[in-house]
Design a protein around this motif. Structure first.
Motif, mmCIF file in Angstrom:
data_model
loop_
_atom_site.group_PDB
_atom_site.id
_atom_site.type_symbol
_atom_site.label_atom_id
_atom_site.label_comp_id
_atom_site.label_asym_id
_atom_site.label_seq_id
_atom_site.Cartn_x
_atom_site.Cartn_y
_atom_site.Cartn_z
ATOM 1 N N ILE A 94 0.781 -1.044 0.071
ATOM 2 C CA ILE A 94 0.000 0.493 -0.106
ATOM 3 C C ILE A 94 0.683 1.090 0.471
ATOM 4 O O ILE A 94 1.846 1.099 0.669
ATOM 5 C CB ILE A 94 -0.904 0.055 1.002
ATOM 6 C CG1 ILE A 94 -1.859 -1.498 1.019
ATOM 7 C CG2 ILE A 94 -1.621 1.140 1.419
ATOM 8 C CD1 ILE A 94 -2.835 -1.206 2.148
ATOM 9 N N ILE A 118 3.378 -1.024 3.907
ATOM 10 C CA ILE A 118 2.192 -0.299 4.375
ATOM 11 C C ILE A 118 2.643 1.005 4.175
ATOM 12 O O ILE A 118 2.891 1.668 5.509
ATOM 13 C CB ILE A 118 1.030 -0.846 5.298
ATOM 14 C CG1 ILE A 118 0.197 -1.633 4.954
ATOM 15 C CG2 ILE A 118 0.257 1.040 5.048
ATOM 16 C CD1 ILE A 118 -0.473 -2.264 6.058
ATOM 17 N N ALA A 122 -0.295 6.227 5.156
ATOM 18 C CA ALA A 122 -1.426 5.529 4.129
ATOM 19 C C ALA A 122 -2.854 6.121 4.455
ATOM 20 O O ALA A 122 -3.657 6.249 3.414
ATOM 21 C CB ALA A 122 -0.607 3.566 4.074
ATOM 22 N N ILE A 134 -3.856 -5.669 10.057
ATOM 23 C CA ILE A 134 -2.545 -5.655 9.329
ATOM 24 C C ILE A 134 -2.128 -7.527 8.703
ATOM 25 O O ILE A 134 -1.872 -8.006 9.860
ATOM 26 C CB ILE A 134 -1.311 -4.982 10.078
ATOM 27 C CG1 ILE A 134 -1.682 -3.203 10.469
ATOM 28 C CG2 ILE A 134 -0.018 -4.959 9.022
ATOM 29 C CD1 ILE A 134 -0.489 -2.556 11.151
ATOM 30 N N VAL A 138 3.112 -8.483 5.641
ATOM 31 C CA VAL A 138 3.624 -7.354 5.884
ATOM 32 C C VAL A 138 4.685 -7.252 7.097
ATOM 33 O O VAL A 138 4.150 -7.691 8.329
ATOM 34 C CB VAL A 138 2.290 -6.146 6.486
ATOM 35 C CG1 VAL A 138 3.175 -5.218 6.751
ATOM 36 C CG2 VAL A 138 1.228 -5.586 5.212
ATOM 37 N N LEU A 141 5.507 -0.749 7.740
ATOM 38 C CA LEU A 141 4.951 -0.006 8.684
ATOM 39 C C LEU A 141 5.052 1.474 8.365
ATOM 40 O O LEU A 141 6.143 1.974 9.341
ATOM 41 C CB LEU A 141 3.926 0.330 9.719
ATOM 42 C CG LEU A 141 3.270 -1.970 9.652
ATOM 43 C CD1 LEU A 141 2.580 -1.331 11.551
ATOM 44 C CD2 LEU A 141 2.338 -1.142 8.687
#
Length: 227
Positions: A94, A118, A122, A134, A138, A141
Motif C-alpha cells: 500500500i 504499508i 497511508a 494488518i 507485512v 509500516l
C-alpha cells in the motif's frame, strides 16, 4: 508482391501498437458495477492508476489486461466518497498516502498474501475508519500510517511486524483489546509517545519479544486499564 508488403507493414504496425500498450500505456476496464478502472501494464503485471466514479464500495480488480494487479498507487487519495475498499491477492504494497484524507472510508479488506509494506501516512485523515487488520506478510509500516484516525477502535497487527518505530497512533481512538502483538514483536526502536492521547485505549497485549517502551508512550490514555 506489393500487396504482401503492405499487409506485412500493417501487421507490424498493429504489433507495435499492441506492444506499446503492454509496455505501459494507459488502458481502461469497466467492471460489472460500471466503475471504469484506468491502469498500466508491464511484461508481468498491472498497476491501477485511477477509478471513476470513486465512491461507495469498491473492489480492485485482481487482474487487468491479462496481468495480475500488484499496486494501485494513490488511486484513492483524497477521494472522500469512498467508503470501503477490497484489495486483491496480488498487491504487494500500500503506497505512501494511498488513502490520504478518505474521510468517509470505514474499512479496508486486504486479501493480499504477498503484501510486505504499508506506506507513509497511508491512512492519514481517515476519520471514520473503525477497524484495520494488518496481514501477517507485512513487515514494514510507514510513519504516521494511522495519523488522525480518530474513530479507530480496533487494530490487529500481524505476525510479520517486528518494529513500530515511528508509527503514529497518537490521535487514534483505539478500543479495548484492539492491539494484538505476536510473540515475534521486536525490541527495536523506541515507542516514544506511540499511544499518546489514545483516549479510548483500555488494553494493550504485548508479545514476549518486547523489551523497551519509550518515553510518554501512554501519555493522555485516560481509559487505560491494563498493559
Amino acid at each position: 508482391m506489393n500487396k504482401l508488403k503492405k499487409t506485412l507493414i500493417r501487421m507490424a504496425v498493429a504489433v507495435g501498437m499492441m506492444c506499446g500498450v503492454l509496455s505501459g500505456r494507459a488502458a481502461t476496464y469497466t467492471d460489472r458495477d460500471d466503475h471504469v478502472w484506468t491502469y498500466t501494464t508491464d511484461a508481468t503485471s498491472a498497476t491501477v492508476t485511477g477509478v471513476d466514479p470513486a465512491r461507495g464500495v469498491l473492489t480492485i480488480p485482481s487482474e487487468l489486461g491479462g496481468k495480475p494487479v500488484v499496486g494501485f498507487g494513490k488511486t484513492f487519495s483524497e477521494k472522500q466518497d469512498v467508503t470501503r475498499v477490497t484489495i486483491p491477492a496480488g498487491v504487494t504494497a500500500i503506497a505512501d498516502q494511498a488513502f490520504l484524507n478518505c474521510k468517509n472510508l470505514k474499512g479496508v479488506t486486504i486479501n493480499a498474501t504477498a503484501m510486505t509494506s504499508i506506506g507513509y501516512q497511508a491512512f492519514k485523515g481517515c476519520y471514520n475508519m473503525e477497524k484495520f487488520a494488518i496481514p501477517n506478510s507485512v513487515t514494514t509500516l510507514g510513519k504516521g500510517v494511522f495519523s488522525g484516525c480518530s474513530a479507530l477502535e480496533e487494530v490487529t497487527i500481524g505476525d510479520g511486524v517486528v518494529s513500530l518505530t515511528g508509527v503514529d497512533f497518537t490521535t487514534g481512538g483505539i478500543g479495548s483489546n484492539a492491539l494484538n502483538y505476536n510473540e515475534s514483536f521486536g525490541s527495536d526502536g523506541a515507542l516514544n509517545g506511540m499511544f499518546c492521547n489514545c483516549t479510548s485505549l483500555k488494553t494493550v497485549n504485548w508479545g514476549t519479544g518486547l523489551k523497551t517502551i519509550g518515553n510518554i508512550a501512554f501519555l493522555g490514555c485516560s481509559a487505560l486499564e491494563k498493559v
